[in-house]
Write a protein that holds these residues in place. Structure first.
Motif, mmCIF file in Angstrom:
data_model
loop_
_atom_site.group_PDB
_atom_site.id
_atom_site.type_symbol
_atom_site.label_atom_id
_atom_site.label_comp_id
_atom_site.label_asym_id
_atom_site.label_seq_id
_atom_site.Cartn_x
_atom_site.Cartn_y
_atom_site.Cartn_z
ATOM 1 N N GLU A 1 -17.821 1.700 6.837
ATOM 2 C CA GLU A 1 -16.434 1.568 6.414
ATOM 3 C C GLU A 1 -15.654 2.738 6.968
ATOM 4 N N PRO A 2 -14.525 2.480 7.648
ATOM 5 C CA PRO A 2 -13.727 3.587 8.157
ATOM 6 C C PRO A 2 -13.225 4.447 7.000
ATOM 7 N N SER A 3 -13.166 5.757 7.229
ATOM 8 C CA SER A 3 -12.745 6.658 6.159
ATOM 9 C C SER A 3 -11.259 6.512 5.845
ATOM 10 N N ASP A 4 -10.449 6.220 6.854
ATOM 11 C CA ASP A 4 -9.012 6.084 6.621
ATOM 12 C C ASP A 4 -8.435 5.129 7.660
ATOM 13 N N THR A 5 -8.248 3.886 7.276
ATOM 14 C CA THR A 5 -7.740 2.884 8.211
ATOM 15 C C THR A 5 -6.225 2.950 8.375
ATOM 16 N N SER A 6 -5.552 3.827 7.626
ATOM 17 C CA SER A 6 -4.103 3.919 7.746
ATOM 18 C C SER A 6 -3.673 4.763 8.942
ATOM 19 N N LYS A 7 -4.596 5.506 9.563
ATOM 20 C CA LYS A 7 -4.257 6.351 10.706
ATOM 21 C C LYS A 7 -4.561 5.618 12.014
ATOM 22 N N PRO A 8 -3.631 5.678 12.965
ATOM 23 C CA PRO A 8 -3.886 5.031 14.255
ATOM 24 C C PRO A 8 -4.868 5.837 15.090
ATOM 25 N N PHE A 9 -5.506 5.174 16.044
ATOM 26 C CA PHE A 9 -6.393 5.877 16.969
ATOM 27 C C PHE A 9 -5.733 6.058 18.333
ATOM 28 N N ALA A 10 -4.559 5.468 18.522
ATOM 29 C CA ALA A 10 -3.810 5.624 19.768
ATOM 30 C C ALA A 10 -2.337 5.379 19.478
ATOM 31 N N ILE A 11 -1.480 6.048 20.233
ATOM 32 C CA ILE A 11 -0.045 5.802 20.127
ATOM 33 C C ILE A 11 0.545 5.816 21.533
ATOM 34 N N SER A 12 1.717 5.235 21.677
ATOM 35 C CA SER A 12 2.407 5.279 22.965
ATOM 36 C C SER A 12 3.902 5.218 22.729
ATOM 37 N N SER A 13 4.632 5.673 23.727
ATOM 38 C CA SER A 13 6.080 5.666 23.662
ATOM 39 C C SER A 13 6.603 5.844 25.078
ATOM 40 N N ALA A 14 7.785 5.372 25.334
ATOM 41 C CA ALA A 14 8.406 5.541 26.647
ATOM 42 C C ALA A 14 9.523 6.570 26.546
ATOM 43 N N LEU A 15 9.651 7.387 27.568
ATOM 44 C CA LEU A 15 10.759 8.339 27.645
ATOM 45 C C LEU A 15 11.848 7.706 28.500
ATOM 46 N N LEU A 16 13.059 7.653 27.980
ATOM 47 C CA LEU A 16 14.145 7.028 28.725
ATOM 48 C C LEU A 16 14.555 7.857 29.941
ATOM 49 N N ASN A 17 14.611 9.166 29.795
ATOM 50 C CA ASN A 17 14.981 10.056 30.896
ATOM 51 C C ASN A 17 13.973 11.193 30.982
#
Length: 160
Positions: free
Chosen positions: A24-40
């Motif tokens: 069982e994962p210890s904390d499923t509320s935390k992501p293991f990856a994130i992403s975002s784009a920079l406009l400039n």
């Protein structure tokens, strides 16, 4: 206790499956990856300070600047052919040319003063998004190299 009529491999598989099924994962509320784009996005201001060719590298990368990176960099070995176990060299077939180049941080500098601020902002937001650093101070970024990966490159998993 193990059933003697079953092969040991079957017992092992069943036992492993049971163990893995009960994780069982210890904390499923935390992501293991994130992403975002920079406009400039800010240009880091890459300047070669050591090596065969000195000077600035523009972004997006031009053909001329790609040649500068090739001249200053070290080609990574061509990945091993998984099927044959050979280095893609077979009789009558021209082996592929290197298409990944790396330049160590000791050969260049990032001269745009705005880059440091953007990098700090990115590191802080990545750490916060992953939930790994509540205070925003323990995670950092360190420049080790610049890599140029050409079209069609095959990358082997890194050991770094």
């Amino acid at each position: 206790m193990s059933d003697l009529s079953k092969p040991a491999a079957l017992d092992l598989r069943e036992g492993l499956l049971e163990c893995l099924s009960n994780i069982e994962p210890s904390d499923t509320s935390k992501p293991f990856a994130i992403s975002s784009a920079l406009l400039n996005p800010i240009n880091p201001g890459i300047v070669f300070t050591d090596g065969p060719i000195l000077g600035s590298i523009g972004l997006p990368l031009s053909d001329r600047d790609a040649e500068v990176i090739r001249a200053a960099g070290t080609p990574l070995p061509v990945p091993t052919n998984v099927k044959s176990g050979m280095n893609n060299a077979e009789p009558g077939i021209t082996p592929p040319k290197p298409n990944i180049w790396e330049v160590p941080a000791s050969m260049f500098a990032l001269r745009n003063p705005a880059w440091d601020g953007l990098l700090k902002w990115i590191v802080k937001n990545v750490a916060k998004g992953l939930g790994v650093d509540a205070m925003g101070n323990a995670v950092s970024a360190q420049l080790s190299k610049v890599s140029m990966v050409e079209e069609g490159a095959m990358v082997e998993p890194s050991r770094e």
